[in-house]
Write a protein that holds these residues in place. Sequence first.
Motif, PDB file in Angstrom:
ATOM      1  N   UNK A   5       0.860  -1.175   0.000  1.00 25.50           N
ATOM      2  CA  UNK A   5       0.000   0.000   0.000  1.00 25.50           C
ATOM      3  C   UNK A   5       0.897   1.227   0.000  1.00 25.50           C
ATOM      4  N   UNK A   6       0.743   2.088  -0.980  1.00 25.84           N
ATOM      5  CA  UNK A   6       1.543   3.307  -1.042  1.00 25.84           C
ATOM      6  C   UNK A   6       0.916   4.337  -0.120  1.00 25.84           C
ATOM      7  N   UNK A   7       1.679   4.768   0.881  1.00 29.32           N
ATOM      8  CA  UNK A   7       1.184   5.724   1.869  1.00 29.32           C
ATOM      9  C   UNK A   7       1.397   7.177   1.428  1.00 29.32           C
ATOM     10  N   UNK A   8       2.424   7.416   0.623  1.00 24.50           N
ATOM     11  CA  UNK A   8       2.743   8.771   0.170  1.00 24.50           C
ATOM     12  C   UNK A   8       3.651   8.643  -1.040  1.00 24.50           C
ATOM     13  N   UNK A  36       8.148  13.721   8.841  1.00 23.28           N
ATOM     14  CA  UNK A  36       6.806  14.108   8.399  1.00 23.28           C
ATOM     15  C   UNK A  36       6.918  14.566   6.952  1.00 23.28           C
ATOM     16  N   UNK A  37       6.185  13.895   6.071  1.00 20.98           N
ATOM     17  CA  UNK A  37       6.171  14.237   4.655  1.00 20.98           C
ATOM     18  C   UNK A  37       4.879  14.991   4.352  1.00 20.98           C
ATOM     19  N   UNK A  38       4.987  16.131   3.658  1.00 20.93           N
ATOM     20  CA  UNK A  38       3.813  16.948   3.325  1.00 20.93           C
ATOM     21  C   UNK A  38       3.874  17.388   1.871  1.00 20.93           C
ATOM     22  N   UNK A  39       2.719  17.365   1.238  1.00 24.92           N
ATOM     23  CA  UNK A  39       2.568  17.960  -0.093  1.00 24.92           C
ATOM     24  C   UNK A  39       1.111  18.374  -0.204  1.00 24.92           C
ATOM     25  N   UNK A  40       0.863  19.682  -0.277  1.00 24.94           N
ATOM     26  CA  UNK A  40      -0.507  20.170  -0.296  1.00 24.94           C
ATOM     27  C   UNK A  40      -1.206  19.778   0.991  1.00 24.94           C
ATOM     28  N   UNK A  41      -2.378  19.171   0.868  1.00 27.24           N
ATOM     29  CA  UNK A  41      -3.128  18.748   2.057  1.00 27.24           C
ATOM     30  C   UNK A  41      -2.746  17.331   2.491  1.00 27.24           C
ATOM     31  N   UNK A  42      -1.871  16.693   1.745  1.00 26.57           N
ATOM     32  CA  UNK A  42      -1.450  15.326   2.055  1.00 26.57           C
ATOM     33  C   UNK A  42      -0.304  15.350   3.067  1.00 26.57           C
ATOM     34  N   UNK A  43      -0.376  14.504   4.094  1.00 25.58           N
ATOM     35  CA  UNK A  43       0.671  14.461   5.115  1.00 25.58           C
ATOM     36  C   UNK A  43       0.733  13.078   5.733  1.00 25.58           C
ATOM     37  N   UNK A  44       1.960  12.638   6.026  1.00 19.67           N
ATOM     38  CA  UNK A  44       2.155  11.376   6.737  1.00 19.67           C
ATOM     39  C   UNK A  44       3.333  11.543   7.693  1.00 19.67           C
ATOM     40  N   UNK A  45       3.177  11.033   8.904  1.00 20.51           N
ATOM     41  CA  UNK A  45       4.249  11.049   9.903  1.00 20.51           C
ATOM     42  C   UNK A  45       4.767   9.626  10.072  1.00 20.51           C
ATOM     43  N   UNK A  46       6.074   9.473   9.993  1.00 23.83           N
ATOM     44  CA  UNK A  46       6.713   8.165  10.134  1.00 23.83           C
ATOM     45  C   UNK A  46       7.657   8.182  11.325  1.00 23.83           C
ATOM     46  N   UNK A  47       7.563   7.181  12.172  1.00 22.13           N
ATOM     47  CA  UNK A  47       8.513   6.989  13.261  1.00 22.13           C
ATOM     48  C   UNK A  47       9.515   5.947  12.796  1.00 22.13           C
ATOM     49  N   UNK A  48      10.774   6.332  12.779  1.00 24.01           N
ATOM     50  CA  UNK A  48      11.825   5.481  12.233  1.00 24.01           C
ATOM     51  C   UNK A  48      12.616   4.870  13.393  1.00 24.01           C
ATOM     52  N   UNK A  49      12.743   3.534  13.452  1.00 22.36           N
ATOM     53  CA  UNK A  49      13.523   2.914  14.535  1.00 22.36           C
ATOM     54  C   UNK A  49      15.020   3.187  14.357  1.00 22.36           C
ATOM     55  N   UNK A  50      15.781   2.912  15.396  1.00 22.26           N
ATOM     56  CA  UNK A  50      17.224   3.182  15.386  1.00 22.26           C
ATOM     57  C   UNK A  50      17.979   2.294  14.400  1.00 22.26           C
ATOM     58  N   UNK A  51      17.458   1.109  14.107  1.00 23.91           N
ATOM     59  CA  UNK A  51      18.134   0.190  13.186  1.00 23.91           C
ATOM     60  C   UNK A  51      17.239  -0.070  11.990  1.00 23.91           C
TER      61      UNK A  51
END
Length: 89
Positions: A5-8, A36-51
């Motif tokens: 599934x493409x999230x952004x 946090x990726x944003x373009x126009x009204x589209x936004x997604x927040x990603x939490x990235x682990x240390x590894x």
Amino acid sequence: MAEEKILFKTEEPKSLAEVADFLRALADKLTEGKVILRKGSEEIALTIPANVVLEIKAEQKIKGHKTKYSLEVEIEWREGDQEGPLTLG
């Protein structure tokens, strides 16, 4: 069977200097562990682990008399991956 599934997604022309600036800013956000990726009204927040797994791929595609090159940088992780190295307490 795996489901994708493409999230952004975005694709836009930029100068090489603009791409370098974006990658530097992305590197800073990766260090913080949140992007946090944003373009126009589209936004997604990603939490990235240390590894994570870093994949670098350079491609050449030839179609007729036209040649297209790409350099892809991919960062992968799995949901539930640990937030750091294993330690003994």
